[in-house]
Design a protein around this motif. Structure first.
Motif, PDB file in Angstrom:
ATOM      1  N   UNK A  71       0.792  -1.223   0.000  1.00 59.46           N
ATOM      2  CA  UNK A  71       0.000   0.000   0.000  1.00 59.46           C
ATOM      3  C   UNK A  71       0.830   1.282   0.000  1.00 59.46           C
ATOM      4  N   UNK A  72       0.276   2.306  -0.647  1.00 59.65           N
ATOM      5  CA  UNK A  72       0.907   3.628  -0.635  1.00 59.65           C
ATOM      6  C   UNK A  72       1.052   4.118   0.807  1.00 59.65           C
ATOM      7  N   UNK A  73       0.057   3.815   1.634  1.00 57.24           N
ATOM      8  CA  UNK A  73       0.092   4.240   3.037  1.00 57.24           C
ATOM      9  C   UNK A  73       1.266   3.578   3.774  1.00 57.24           C
TER      10      UNK A  73
ATOM     11  N   UNK B 112      -3.337  12.049  -3.353  1.00 55.75           N
ATOM     12  CA  UNK B 112      -3.694  11.074  -2.325  1.00 55.75           C
ATOM     13  C   UNK B 112      -4.747  11.712  -1.444  1.00 55.75           C
ATOM     14  N   UNK B 113      -5.971  11.242  -1.546  1.00 55.47           N
ATOM     15  CA  UNK B 113      -7.083  11.894  -0.860  1.00 55.47           C
ATOM     16  C   UNK B 113      -7.240  13.287  -1.440  1.00 55.47           C
ATOM     17  N   UNK B 119       6.383  11.894  -3.949  1.00 51.30           N
ATOM     18  CA  UNK B 119       6.927  10.562  -4.183  1.00 51.30           C
ATOM     19  C   UNK B 119       8.442  10.620  -4.389  1.00 51.30           C
ATOM     20  N   UNK B 120       8.925  11.717  -4.917  1.00 52.67           N
ATOM     21  CA  UNK B 120      10.371  11.855  -5.120  1.00 52.67           C
ATOM     22  C   UNK B 120      10.727  13.326  -5.210  1.00 52.67           C
ATOM     23  N   UNK B 121      11.984  13.585  -4.968  1.00 48.46           N
ATOM     24  CA  UNK B 121      12.448  14.956  -4.873  1.00 48.46           C
ATOM     25  C   UNK B 121      13.939  14.940  -5.119  1.00 48.46           C
ATOM     26  N   UNK B 122      14.415  15.831  -5.951  1.00 48.48           N
ATOM     27  CA  UNK B 122      15.861  15.995  -6.114  1.00 48.48           C
ATOM     28  C   UNK B 122      16.199  17.413  -5.686  1.00 48.48           C
ATOM     29  N   UNK B 123      17.022  17.518  -4.676  1.00 49.93           N
ATOM     30  CA  UNK B 123      17.414  18.842  -4.197  1.00 49.93           C
ATOM     31  C   UNK B 123      18.922  18.870  -4.051  1.00 49.93           C
ATOM     32  N   UNK B 133       9.065  16.882   1.328  1.00 53.60           N
ATOM     33  CA  UNK B 133       9.992  15.760   1.510  1.00 53.60           C
ATOM     34  C   UNK B 133       9.335  14.524   0.902  1.00 53.60           C
ATOM     35  N   UNK B 134      10.153  13.509   0.592  1.00 56.26           N
ATOM     36  CA  UNK B 134       9.594  12.274   0.073  1.00 56.26           C
ATOM     37  C   UNK B 134       8.689  11.676   1.149  1.00 56.26           C
ATOM     38  N   UNK B 135       7.490  11.289   0.754  1.00 56.17           N
ATOM     39  CA  UNK B 135       6.545  10.749   1.724  1.00 56.17           C
ATOM     40  C   UNK B 135       5.747  11.821   2.445  1.00 56.17           C
ATOM     41  N   UNK B 136       6.052  13.099   2.172  1.00 59.80           N
ATOM     42  CA  UNK B 136       5.315  14.181   2.827  1.00 59.80           C
ATOM     43  C   UNK B 136       4.096  14.594   2.010  1.00 59.80           C
ATOM     44  N   UNK B 137       3.191  15.312   2.678  1.00 62.47           N
ATOM     45  CA  UNK B 137       1.960  15.773   2.024  1.00 62.47           C
ATOM     46  C   UNK B 137       1.852  17.277   2.115  1.00 62.47           C
TER      47      UNK B 137
END
Lengths: 258, 258
Positions: A71-73, B112-113, B119-123, B133-137
């Motif tokens: 899952x994405x979660x 998501x919702x 999902x990804x980030x290049x900094x 951040x990756x995984x952040x909303x």
């Protein structure tokens, strides 16, 4: 079974892990019957568990073909782990700098059990193909990052590792213990490790250690490139600069990391 | 409680999720009492659950300060999800190419919702700081990727979103529904979205959609840069090239992704 009321958590959680462990890079999508077969759980038990794992977001399910995937979660929660939130996020700008300077694959890995666990990877279209992936595992003795992680473990760890049957992904993989031991000594002295076609034909890797604030080697960073471009004198200093930057940056969080 | 033997799985798994949900970017390490307080579980229940979650590798525990964090094993399983194993791994080489051409932050997000999930980030070290951040909303209406994801949803999704109370991270965040609706229409026509200091002061983002084989927009890619460098005419074509590459590359796996 569910009837074990003295340890209901243990039972359900270990079954959950049995189901999650069915998924792999080769099989990231599975149907009910495959999951039942791979996990050894009866179809009825697997069905009940899958329904609940989907409700909780630990698994996703394609409404079309009824196949399940991680899952994405679950991924989102995993991004809060130390290896991702702290090590990878700290390392990424240094890895990008290295990628720009070298123009080759950059890999970051930690020791996990007796394997190298790949925490981050930068690959461009110009880079040579490799078998690694983020979240993937490869042997210690056939990869650059792995040789570094192995070399900086205590002698008893090395002894046990070399005493086991060693995988041989290519004809160039070194599995003769005395030769590996000599390479480990060499890496301890020089501070870098090399592999030549030991994991993937045509590829060379050059790797250096990343230390924590107590000078313990807990991660390694490498460049993976075509044998024709393996310029150790040019790349080792670039790798060392990246490793030093990551170590120093993590030391800023020393109380957190250690 | 554990006594609910009719649905023992549901009970244990929902408690597991209650515990995992206690961890956040701000609080990635928690002690027993914090977890009990945040989850609402009695200390004894939390203690028993934590012990088991650690055994299964879903949580790690620092033997020194006895604080828990999300487990490396959980992260490793999460890396098999669609967003990481397929979307991010496919997108990374295109993101790197874009980073090299533009020299600015590259972000990749999915809907998501009612939020943008990164999902990804290049900094790089040269890039402007961002809050992602990756995984952040982050909210849809204050980020470039978010505005794209919102714009390409059906009208009823947009109506519900605009009808809700909207967050306002900066004084420049647009929360007036008619103005947002006009921007959405503009993005639908032009195929790109802009934000100007709406999430972080001093930053501009430029984003374009990524489509699946059915031409459905399911992800977005952006450049986030300093307002002084926001050259739309230069960056939109670079973004479109990256988005097209990712879409085409994913279409090779169309039967898998859809």
């Amino acid at each position: 079974m569910a009837g074990n009321t003295s340890q209901p958590g243990a039972t359900v959680l270990s079954r959950t892990m049995q189901i999650l462990a069915c998924f792999s890079e080769e099989k990231p999508r599975l149907g009910l019957r495959e999951i039942s077969a791979l996990s050894g759980l009866p179809v009825s038990t697997a069905h009940r568990m899958l329904k609940e794992l989907r409700v909780q977001g630990l698994l996703d399910c394609d409404d079309g073909d009824k196949r399940y995937s991680i899952g994405t979660r679950l991924w989102e929660i995993g991004e809060l782990s130390d290896v991702s939130l702290r090590l990878r996020e700290t390392a990424l700008p240094y890895m990008l700098e290295l990628y720009e300077a070298a123009g080759e694959n950059v890999h970051l890995a930690v020791l996990s059990g007796v394997e190298a666990l790949y925490v981050a990877r930068l690959i461009g279209h110009r880079s040579v193909p490799t078998v690694s992936r983020m979240g993937g595992r490869l042997p210690l003795h056939t990869t650059g990052v792995g040789k570094v992680l192995l070399a900086f473990q205590p002698d008893d760890f090395v002894d046990v590792y070399l005493g086991d049957a060693l995988a041989r992904p290519t004809a160039y993989s070194v599995i003769f213990a005395p030769k590996l031991r000599a390479e480990i000594e060499q890496t301890r002295r020089s501070g870098f490790a090399l592999t030549s076609q030991e994991m993937t034909l045509g590829n060379v890797s050059i790797a250096v250690p990343i230390t924590d604030s107590g000078d313990r080697v807990f991660a390694a960073i490498s460049l993976v490139l075509h044998t024709a471009r393996a310029d150790v004198r040019r790349f080792v200093p670039l790798l060392r600069r990246a490793a030093a930057g990551i170590s120093e940056s993590l030391a800023g969080h020393a109380t957190e990391w250690d």
